[in-house]
Design a protein around this motif. Structure first.
Motif, PDB file in Angstrom:
ATOM      1  N   MET A 172       0.848  -1.187   0.000  1.00 30.92           N
ATOM      2  CA  MET A 172       0.000   0.000   0.000  1.00 30.92           C
ATOM      3  C   MET A 172       0.887   1.241   0.000  1.00 30.92           C
ATOM      4  N   LYS A 173       0.790   2.035  -1.050  1.00 27.52           N
ATOM      5  CA  LYS A 173       1.700   3.166  -1.232  1.00 27.52           C
ATOM      6  C   LYS A 173       0.988   4.512  -1.339  1.00 27.52           C
ATOM      7  N   THR A 174      -0.105   4.559  -2.068  1.00 23.58           N
ATOM      8  CA  THR A 174      -0.791   5.833  -2.289  1.00 23.58           C
ATOM      9  C   THR A 174      -1.580   6.227  -1.045  1.00 23.58           C
ATOM     10  N   SER A 175      -2.027   7.469  -1.021  1.00 25.03           N
ATOM     11  CA  SER A 175      -2.830   7.955   0.114  1.00 25.03           C
ATOM     12  C   SER A 175      -4.098   7.121   0.283  1.00 25.03           C
ATOM     13  N   ALA A 176      -4.734   6.798  -0.832  1.00 28.94           N
ATOM     14  CA  ALA A 176      -5.968   6.001  -0.770  1.00 28.94           C
ATOM     15  C   ALA A 176      -5.678   4.596  -0.252  1.00 28.94           C
ATOM     16  N   GLU A 177      -4.545   4.024  -0.676  1.00 32.28           N
ATOM     17  CA  GLU A 177      -4.190   2.673  -0.221  1.00 32.28           C
ATOM     18  C   GLU A 177      -3.828   2.666   1.255  1.00 32.28           C
ATOM     19  N   LEU A 178      -3.097   3.693   1.705  1.00 34.18           N
ATOM     20  CA  LEU A 178      -2.750   3.761   3.124  1.00 34.18           C
ATOM     21  C   LEU A 178      -3.992   3.919   3.987  1.00 34.18           C
ATOM     22  N   LYS A 179      -4.981   4.608   3.473  1.00 35.93           N
ATOM     23  CA  LYS A 179      -6.231   4.732   4.219  1.00 35.93           C
ATOM     24  C   LYS A 179      -6.909   3.370   4.331  1.00 35.93           C
ATOM     25  N   GLN A 180      -6.838   2.564   3.276  1.00 39.23           N
ATOM     26  CA  GLN A 180      -7.368   1.200   3.353  1.00 39.23           C
ATOM     27  C   GLN A 180      -6.621   0.397   4.418  1.00 39.23           C
ATOM     28  N   PHE A 181      -5.294   0.587   4.474  1.00 36.20           N
ATOM     29  CA  PHE A 181      -4.468  -0.099   5.458  1.00 36.20           C
ATOM     30  C   PHE A 181      -4.917   0.270   6.877  1.00 36.20           C
ATOM     31  N   VAL A 182      -5.093   1.554   7.118  1.00 34.77           N
ATOM     32  CA  VAL A 182      -5.477   2.038   8.446  1.00 34.77           C
ATOM     33  C   VAL A 182      -6.878   1.565   8.825  1.00 34.77           C
ATOM     34  N   LYS A 183      -7.774   1.474   7.839  1.00 40.38           N
ATOM     35  CA  LYS A 183      -9.162   1.139   8.135  1.00 40.38           C
ATOM     36  C   LYS A 183      -9.428  -0.363   8.212  1.00 40.38           C
ATOM     37  N   TYR A 184      -8.441  -1.189   7.869  1.00 40.57           N
ATOM     38  CA  TYR A 184      -8.688  -2.635   7.897  1.00 40.57           C
ATOM     39  C   TYR A 184      -9.180  -3.134   9.263  1.00 40.57           C
ATOM     40  N   PRO A 185      -8.589  -2.705  10.400  1.00 40.78           N
ATOM     41  CA  PRO A 185      -9.077  -3.196  11.696  1.00 40.78           C
ATOM     42  C   PRO A 185     -10.539  -2.843  11.975  1.00 40.78           C
ATOM     43  N   PHE A 186     -11.042  -1.767  11.373  1.00 40.13           N
ATOM     44  CA  PHE A 186     -12.442  -1.413  11.558  1.00 40.13           C
ATOM     45  C   PHE A 186     -13.348  -2.500  10.987  1.00 40.13           C
ATOM     46  N   LEU A 187     -12.860  -3.187   9.973  1.00 36.28           N
ATOM     47  CA  LEU A 187     -13.590  -4.319   9.401  1.00 36.28           C
ATOM     48  C   LEU A 187     -13.417  -5.562  10.270  1.00 36.28           C
ATOM     49  N   LEU A 188     -12.167  -5.827  10.677  1.00 32.37           N
ATOM     50  CA  LEU A 188     -11.869  -7.050  11.429  1.00 32.37           C
ATOM     51  C   LEU A 188     -12.526  -7.055  12.806  1.00 32.37           C
ATOM     52  N   TYR A 189     -12.544  -5.911  13.468  1.00 32.06           N
ATOM     53  CA  TYR A 189     -13.020  -5.841  14.855  1.00 32.06           C
ATOM     54  C   TYR A 189     -14.388  -5.179  15.000  1.00 32.06           C
ATOM     55  N   LYS A 198      -7.623 -12.451   0.112  1.00 28.55           N
ATOM     56  CA  LYS A 198      -8.044 -13.816  -0.186  1.00 28.55           C
ATOM     57  C   LYS A 198      -9.409 -13.730  -0.863  1.00 28.55           C
ATOM     58  N   ASP A 199      -9.503 -14.258  -2.070  1.00 22.96           N
ATOM     59  CA  ASP A 199     -10.739 -14.135  -2.858  1.00 22.96           C
ATOM     60  C   ASP A 199     -11.157 -12.671  -2.976  1.00 22.96           C
ATOM     61  N   ASN A 200     -10.158 -11.808  -3.190  1.00 26.28           N
ATOM     62  CA  ASN A 200     -10.352 -10.362  -3.396  1.00 26.28           C
ATOM     63  C   ASN A 200     -10.831  -9.597  -2.166  1.00 26.28           C
ATOM     64  N   ALA A 201     -10.856 -10.257  -1.000  1.00 28.05           N
ATOM     65  CA  ALA A 201     -11.251  -9.590   0.242  1.00 28.05           C
ATOM     66  C   ALA A 201     -10.022  -9.417   1.136  1.00 28.05           C
ATOM     67  N   PRO A 202      -9.875  -8.260   1.822  1.00 32.24           N
ATOM     68  CA  PRO A 202      -8.736  -8.079   2.723  1.00 32.24           C
ATOM     69  C   PRO A 202      -8.844  -9.003   3.921  1.00 32.24           C
ATOM     70  N   VAL A 203      -7.736  -9.682   4.243  1.00 29.84           N
ATOM     71  CA  VAL A 203      -7.760 -10.664   5.343  1.00 29.84           C
ATOM     72  C   VAL A 203      -6.617 -10.458   6.334  1.00 29.84           C
ATOM     73  N   GLY A 204      -5.782  -9.454   6.122  1.00 24.51           N
ATOM     74  CA  GLY A 204      -4.692  -9.204   7.070  1.00 24.51           C
ATOM     75  C   GLY A 204      -3.859  -8.017   6.628  1.00 24.51           C
ATOM     76  N   ARG A 205      -3.085  -7.480   7.544  1.00 27.43           N
ATOM     77  CA  ARG A 205      -2.200  -6.359   7.217  1.00 27.43           C
ATOM     78  C   ARG A 205      -0.936  -6.456   8.064  1.00 27.43           C
ATOM     79  N   ILE A 206       0.130  -5.795   7.620  1.00 27.77           N
ATOM     80  CA  ILE A 206       1.368  -5.738   8.385  1.00 27.77           C
ATOM     81  C   ILE A 206       2.206  -4.558   7.889  1.00 27.77           C
ATOM     82  N   CYS A 207       2.974  -3.986   8.798  1.00 24.69           N
ATOM     83  CA  CYS A 207       3.915  -2.915   8.472  1.00 24.69           C
ATOM     84  C   CYS A 207       5.319  -3.421   8.767  1.00 24.69           C
TER      85      CYS A 207
END
Length: 374
Positions: free
Chosen positions: A7-24, A62-71
């Motif tokens: 994740m490099k662009t501003s939009a992608e980094l926002k997806q990175f930051v928002k992933y836990p909102f989906l998981l939790y 996985k199957d086009n759905a976000p399933v994890g993140r790491i920095c």
């Protein structure tokens, strides 16, 4: 099929930051961060830690759905000046699928080996002044503003993949005695110590009154913790950054300092009203109502959190903590605060843990970093 995307662009980094909102989203004890603050912390133009660190951000699909993140993180002060060939990783979140965890951690290993580093450890932040540690006990409690929350299966994933315990932190719940139940001997002892060493308590009414002392507080923090194995010295640019980032959240009443007869700072404590419930209500956003919830918590709450405590090593065994704690006790009683939660303290840091011995307290959380050779 599991794929990994950087994740490099501003939009992608926002997806990175928002992933836990989906998981939790259905987890009642997860406290969301402020999205804008997270994005600012990852912006090299806004966070000066990147003068001596570099980071990359990945999401697993996985199957086009976000399933994890790491920095993935390299702190060059740690690697070059301290001689620790460590590959850091943080902002780790994942579904209960060990194959996803493996792919995320394999990326950390790949980058670490490419930089000739020898081991990987996490979850940790860009430096030692940020969130650190995987929660391994205490899942039934809200996390504080400066800690991560995670599911219980994270620990199992790391251990199944051959990771070993590196560092461990403990957190305590502390009950504050009401004024009519305070032991008068405690206050008397604090007064004796202040007189014996000619110490002067400092109280603040505005944030501007605090600012001249902030650099000295962090200098004292370096002296307090520099013998601990995981400590990385705090740089001046970091001090300036944290001053700007966190001072706005701290009511001046919640910062207490003690000076010696020469005007040198020998001890300080920074506590904050607990923002956990307010952050739950804000749900990552300051607008339109997030500010209101945080402001309300800042000015009226029955719960507080210890953020930082620094005591000059020359005074650590001389009872000076009694002076600081008496000041905090008076503050808590005046504000109707009955419960305090400590932020993470390294398990081996017995000197800090002794601070709670005169209070009713309970070790209610543990968190841990995991390590593996590359």
């Amino acid at each position: 099929m599991i794929t990994l995307k950087e994740m490099k662009t501003s939009a992608e980094l926002k997806q990175f930051v928002k992933y836990p909102f989906l998981l939790y989203k259905n987890e009642p004890n997860w406290v969301p961060p402020i999205i804008a603050d997270e994005l600012d912390s990852m912006d090299p133009t806004k966070n000066p830690v990147f003068k001596n660190a570099e980071a990359r951000y990945f999401i697993a699909y996985k199957d086009n759905a976000p399933v994890g993140r790491i920095c993935t993180i390299i702190n060059h002060i740690e690697v070059k000046e301290q001689g620790k060939p460590k590959m850091r990783f943080g902002w780790f979140d994942v579904i209960d699928d060990i194959e996803v965890t493996k792919i995320l951690l394999d990326k950390v290993r790949e980058i670490g080996k490419a930089h000739q580093l020898e081991y990987m450890e996490g979850p940790v932040g860009f430096s030692n002044m940020e969130k650190a540690g995987l929660l391994v006990e205490g899942y039934e409690y809200l996390n504080t503003m400066i800690t991560w929350y995670n599911h219980a299966y994270y620990k199992d994933h790391f251990e199944q993949l051959g990771f070993e315990k590196a560092a461990e932190w403990v957190e305590f719940k502390i009950k504050i005695d009401p004024p009519d139940k305070q032991n008068p001997k405690v206050k008397k002892f604090a007064d004796i110590i202040a007189k014996r060493y000619d110490l002067t308590p400092l109280q603040f009414k505005t944030s501007n009154e605090i600012k001249p002392y902030v650099d000295e507080m962090f200098g004292l923090l370096n002296k307090t913790y520099d013998k601990l194995s995981t400590f990385v010295p705090i740089q001046q640019y970091q001090i300036d950054h944290y001053k700007e980032k966190y001072l706005k959240y701290v009511h001046p009443d919640f910062i207490k300092c003690v000076q010696d007869k020469d005007g040198n700072l020998v001890a300080f404590a920074i506590t904050m009203p607990s923002f956990s419930k307010a952050l739950k209500k804000a749900n990552g956003k300051l607008f339109p109502f997030g500010f209101y919830h945080l402001l309300k918590a800042k000015n009226k709450t029955s719960t507080a959190a210890f953020y930082l405590i620094g005591i000059d090593p020359e005074y650590q065994n001389k009872g000076v903590t009694a002076v600081i704690f008496q000041m905090m006790q008076d503050l808590f009683n005046n504000r109707g605060i009955t419960d305090v939660e400590t932020n993470p303290e390294l398990e081996e840091n017995k000197a800090i843990q002794q601070l709670w011995k005169n209070y009713e307290h309970e070790l209610h959380k543990r968190r841990r970093t995991y390590r593996k050779d590359l």
